[in-house]
Design an enzyme around this catalytic site. Structure first.
Site, PDB file in Angstrom:
ATOM      1  N   ALA A 367      -6.794  41.434 -15.887  1.00 48.93           N
ATOM      2  CA  ALA A 367      -6.246  41.827 -15.263  1.00 48.93           C
ATOM      3  C   ALA A 367      -6.355  41.275 -13.638  1.00 48.93           C
ATOM      4  O   ALA A 367      -5.489  40.558 -12.944  1.00 48.93           O
ATOM      5  CB  ALA A 367      -4.742  42.803 -15.308  1.00 48.93           C
ATOM      6  N   CYS A 368      -7.547  42.025 -13.139  1.00 47.04           N
ATOM      7  CA  CYS A 368      -7.331  41.768 -11.981  1.00 47.04           C
ATOM      8  C   CYS A 368      -8.103  40.704 -11.394  1.00 47.04           C
ATOM      9  O   CYS A 368      -8.017  40.371 -10.263  1.00 47.04           O
ATOM     10  CB  CYS A 368      -8.423  42.737 -11.639  1.00 47.04           C
ATOM     11  SG  CYS A 368      -9.767  43.411 -12.355  1.00 47.04           S
TER      12      CYS A 368
END
Length: 425
Positions: A367-368
């Site tokens: 997600a980062c």
């Protein structure tokens, strides 16, 4: 069509309609973050109203008791002792602190004449581990040996053991990978380490310590520090319906390492391990989330398997040879909620598919790194080809994911690929 008859699923012409309750999206990115559990919300709301006093003040016994309760709840979920838990601001802080403290400890023990301490880790770790160890190495504080995860996204126990030397001070291998869902052989490595450390003791050497980042594992699979044979473990609340804080588990006999080598400097909070006035609201929320996991893990696991089976079958029935599973889903070596898949062919890059999706909210990998068009290093290091990695999307289901949400996801992916390629599969 590449697979069977899709007429049942696609009995309406595209574009399709969805119930009003899903107009804001269908969320299948639970490996990125999870919503707060209702019990956690209630606990945190009560803490906001009643537990706002400074825990360090003599008159705040009630606040300190609440923090102690949360510490016990957190320790219970991993089979530890309350005194072995230290609360942190995040999993990233927890990982960074553990790594830096152990390197500092090992450097003091060895002395410059004996060479730098060495960390053995893998090339599929989260950035909070991989970038930290490389930064420590760049500063000349340690050496780093990285074992490969190319064998199906899983490290080999023998590779880890064979990379250990007299200079090795720490092994850090994550329990489950955030992008792939692959569960690493942590317990087996820990068992081997017991034998190795007995031999080291006989030679007058200090033991090799063992850390696992369990951010993705807690709330999805059982995590017991005794069975895992680890000395340090990282907990991250927002991965299992808790707040966005973390915690460090440290085996009792090594607590002095963290106390002597703090990551932050300031007051004497957290029993002198981590300065900063305790974030009481999030701490009690984390404790409640851990208690919820304790009570519900078996039911959640059953739901993950049932819903995941439906997702797997729907993907196969709809896309056939146009889609591949990157790893063997619903196996003992994979988180039961995680599906890393890729569409076969050109113009089917993961980020393009998701950009065309009307309702599906998912990721191409970590997600980062969401929104980036670069290929995931973790996927490449897990053995995927460049095209497969580029075309990958990660679908991660949650405790409340429904079959209706799966149906919408399948239709949404179908129309997204159709838009990109101009053909029906």
């Amino acid at each position: 069509m590449a697979s069977g008859d899709n007429s049942t699923l696609f009995n309406d012409s595209l574009p399709y309609t969805v119930p009003e309750e899903y107009k804001n999206g269908v969320y299948l990115d639970y490996n990125a973050t999870t919503p707060l559990h209702p019990e956690v919300i209630d606990t945190m709301a009560s803490a906001m109203r009643k537990l706002w006093r400074n825990p360090s003040s003599t008159y705040s016994e009630r606040v300190r008791d609440a923090i102690s309760k949360a510490r016990a709840q957190t320790s219970d979920v991993i089979g530890a002792k309350p005194e072995e838990i230290i609360f942190t601001s995040s999993g990233t802080e927890a990982n960074n602190w553990i790594l830096e403290a152990i390197v500092s400890w090992a450097s003091e023990l060895r002395g410059l004449a004996e060479g730098k301490p060495c960390i053995v880790t893998s090339d599929i770790e989260h950035d909070a581990v991989s970038k930290k160890v490389l930064a420590l190495q760049a500063k000349g504080l340690c050496d780093v040996k990285m074992v490969s995860g190319a064998q199906g996204g899983r490290v080999n126990v023998r590779d880890v053991v064979d990379n250990c030397s007299e200079n090795t001070c720490l092994i850090s291998i994550m329990l489950a990978n955030n992008e792939t869902g692959v569960i690493q052989p942590v317990a087996e490595i820990g068992q081997e380490l017991i034998r190795i450390n007995i031999e080291r003791t006989e030679k007058g050497l200090k033991p090799i310590l063992f850390h696992t980042d369990a951010a993705q594992a807690v709330g999805k699979i059982a995590c017991d520090v005794t069975k895992l044979n680890v000395d340090f473990l990282t907990i991250v609340g927002h991965k299992f319906y808790g707040p966005r804080i973390g915690a460090v588990y440290c085996r009792s006999e090594y607590m002095s390492i963290l106390k002597k080598h703090p990551f932050l400097w300031g007051g004497g909070q957290e029993r002198g391990y981590r300065p900063s006035t305790e974030n009481t609201v999030d701490i009690v929320g984390l404790g409640q989330a851990c208690e919820v996991v304790q009570r519900n893990l078996s039911d959640w696991a059953s739901h993950f398997y049932k819903t995941g089976s439906y997702l797997k079958d729907s993907l196969i029935e709809t896309f056939g040879k146009n889609l591949d599973f990157n790893f063997p889903v619903l196996s003992e070596f994979l988180l039961p909620n995680t599906f890393s898949v890729h569409f076969v062919g050109k113009e089917r890059e993961g980020f393009k598919v998701l950009n065309q999706a009307e309702y599906l909210q998912a990721s191409t990998g970590a997600a980062c790194h969401s929104g980036k068009t670069t290929v995931s290093i973790v996927l490449l290091h897990s053995g995927l080809s460049k095209e497969a990695a580029k075309n990958t999307i990660r679908l991660s289901i949650g405790r409340t994911t429904t079959k209706e949400e799966i149906d919408i996801t399948i239709k949404d992916l179908y129309q997204a690929v159709q838009k990109l390629t101009g053909i029906f599969l």
